[in-house]
Design an enzyme around this catalytic site. Structure first.
Site, PDB file in Angstrom:
ATOM      1  N   ASP A   1      11.714  -3.613   1.410  1.00  0.00           N
ATOM      2  CA  ASP A   1      10.282  -3.877   1.265  1.00  0.00           C
ATOM      3  C   ASP A   1       9.923  -4.416  -0.110  1.00  0.00           C
ATOM      4  O   ASP A   1      10.731  -4.405  -1.026  1.00  0.00           O
ATOM      5  CB  ASP A   1       9.479  -2.597   1.577  1.00  0.00           C
ATOM      6  CG  ASP A   1      10.071  -1.349   0.917  1.00  0.00           C
ATOM      7  OD1 ASP A   1      10.868  -1.492  -0.022  1.00  0.00           O
ATOM      8  OD2 ASP A   1       9.739  -0.240   1.352  1.00  0.00           O
TER       9      ASP A   1
ATOM     10  N   ASP B   1       5.097  11.316   3.778  1.00  0.00           N
ATOM     11  CA  ASP B   1       4.398  11.205   5.068  1.00  0.00           C
ATOM     12  C   ASP B   1       5.330  10.752   6.195  1.00  0.00           C
ATOM     13  O   ASP B   1       4.876  10.482   7.300  1.00  0.00           O
ATOM     14  CB  ASP B   1       3.204  10.244   4.948  1.00  0.00           C
ATOM     15  CG  ASP B   1       3.622   8.824   4.573  1.00  0.00           C
ATOM     16  OD1 ASP B   1       4.828   8.562   4.421  1.00  0.00           O
ATOM     17  OD2 ASP B   1       2.719   7.961   4.435  1.00  0.00           O
TER      18      ASP B   1
ATOM     19  N   HIS C   1       7.382   8.052   6.070  1.00  0.00           N
ATOM     20  CA  HIS C   1       7.682   6.618   6.169  1.00  0.00           C
ATOM     21  C   HIS C   1       9.135   6.310   5.799  1.00  0.00           C
ATOM     22  O   HIS C   1       9.750   6.999   4.988  1.00  0.00           O
ATOM     23  CB  HIS C   1       6.693   5.759   5.360  1.00  0.00           C
ATOM     24  CG  HIS C   1       6.759   5.887   3.867  1.00  0.00           C
ATOM     25  ND1 HIS C   1       5.631   5.989   3.079  1.00  0.00           N
ATOM     26  CD2 HIS C   1       7.804   5.895   3.012  1.00  0.00           C
ATOM     27  CE1 HIS C   1       5.989   6.050   1.809  1.00  0.00           C
ATOM     28  NE2 HIS C   1       7.307   5.995   1.737  1.00  0.00           N
TER      29      HIS C   1
ATOM     30  N   GLU D   1       4.402   3.164   7.610  1.00  0.00           N
ATOM     31  CA  GLU D   1       3.555   4.347   7.499  1.00  0.00           C
ATOM     32  C   GLU D   1       3.340   4.988   8.873  1.00  0.00           C
ATOM     33  O   GLU D   1       3.599   4.354   9.910  1.00  0.00           O
ATOM     34  CB  GLU D   1       2.202   3.940   6.890  1.00  0.00           C
ATOM     35  CG  GLU D   1       2.302   3.381   5.474  1.00  0.00           C
ATOM     36  CD  GLU D   1       2.497   4.460   4.398  1.00  0.00           C
ATOM     37  OE1 GLU D   1       3.250   5.425   4.627  1.00  0.00           O
ATOM     38  OE2 GLU D   1       1.910   4.310   3.317  1.00  0.00           O
TER      39      GLU D   1
HETATM   40  P1  PGA Z   1      11.141   8.212  -3.589  1.00  0.00           P
HETATM   41  O1  PGA Z   1      10.406   7.347  -2.473  1.00  0.00           O
HETATM   42  O2  PGA Z   1      12.597   7.935  -3.453  1.00  0.00           O
HETATM   43  O3  PGA Z   1      10.579   7.696  -4.887  1.00  0.00           O
HETATM   44  O4  PGA Z   1      10.792   9.640  -3.313  1.00  0.00           O
HETATM   45  C1  PGA Z   1      10.862   7.405  -1.159  1.00  0.00           C
HETATM   46  C2  PGA Z   1       9.985   6.551  -0.257  1.00  0.00           C
HETATM   47  O5  PGA Z   1       8.758   6.542  -0.441  1.00  0.00           O
HETATM   48  O6  PGA Z   1      10.540   5.894   0.642  1.00  0.00           O
END
Ligand code: PGA
Length: 261
Positions: free
Chosen positions: A67, A136, A138, A143
């Site tokens: 992404d 959440d 994702h 999302e």
């Molecule tokens: P993080 O993010 O590794 O910074 O916890 C994970 C994500 O949001 O996919």
């Protein structure tokens, strides 16, 4: 889904790096799906170390990132292009032409997303997709409520994710609302998925991903439908799993040939 529980994030990332290095050694022209975020940083450090000290060769490897923020140019310090450069690409020998990251500045976003899908297909498909998981649920930036068959497209972040990611920006107002992300369906097409999640704060969502119902409300739960998904987590992230003893048992009894130690 296979669940591998390590003592801490460091040893989880070491194992992930070992799995990737094994793939790169056995299939030098492999296609890696890569992720950003705090979670995989030590994994990239270890891969860089393996490149510098053990000659791990990425010269035939292609990469596709999950992404990117819409509207951030590649040189922006919070762009995922920049993250990948400083954490990985500037230190290894993946040829620039084989590095693919969605372009947040694309003039025609739908056409760019279609082209990204075409590039993945032309490269032969992703052999191994590294994933983090958001609080959440994702994966990539899919999302909650994302279609489980979705492809690469523009998404709007939830206010919660904007707030969560604000720590990397000056304040929440600076966080782009839109992103380009591989879809859940795009991720599902990878031959193997490797999810990394560490720390107590991820324990609730890890339990939902592994043991909850498959639901668009937790896009990571779609990995239960994947034929080869591995979650590497630490003790803290494993706390809310009900089958924790079984996952440990499975790993302890793994046939030698399946191990990657
Ligand atoms: P993080 O993010 O590794 O910074 O916890 C994970 C994500 O949001 O996919």
């Amino acid at each position: 889904m296979e669940v591998i529980i390590r003592t801490d994030a460091g040893s989880g990332c070491m194992l992930a790096a070992k799995m990737i290095s094994r793939l790169v050694r056995t299939k030098p022209g492999c296609v890696l799906g890569l992720a950003t975020g705090n979670t995989p940083r030590p994994m990239y450090q270890e891969l860089v170390r393996m490149h510098k000290e053990e000659g791990l060769d990425f010269s035939r490897v292609s990469t596709f990132n999950l992404d990117e923020y819409v509207s951030l140019p590649p040189g922006h310090p919070q762009s995922y292009h920049h993250f990948m450069d400083i954490n990985f690409f500037n230190h290894v020998n993946v040829p620039r032409a084989k590095i693919h990251i969605p372009n947040g500045m694309a003039a025609d976003i739908p056409a760019h997303c279609q082209e990204y899908e075409n590039q993945i297909r032309s490269a032969g498909g992703i052999d191994l997709q590294v994933l983090g998981i958001g609080l959440d649920g994702h994966i990539g930036f899919n999302e909650p409520s994302s279609a489980l068959s979705s492809r690469t497209r523009i998404k709007t972040l939830t206010p919660k994710t904007v707030e969560e990611n604000a720590r990397h920006f000056k304040d929440a107002a600076q966080v782009p609302r839109h992103v380009i992300t591989m879809g859940v369906g795009t991720i599902q097409d990878a031959r193997q998925c490797l999810v990394l999640a560490f720390g107590e704060r991820k324990s609730g969502v890890v339990a939902k991903m592994v043991e909850g119902p498959v639901t668009a409300m937790i896009p990571a739960s779609a990995l239960q439908l994947h034929r080869s998904a591995i979650a590497i987590i630490d003790e803290e992230a494993a706390r809310q799993l009900t089958m924790i003893d079984y996952y440990r048992w499975v790993y302890a009894n793994k046939p030698e040939w399946q191990k990657c130690e």
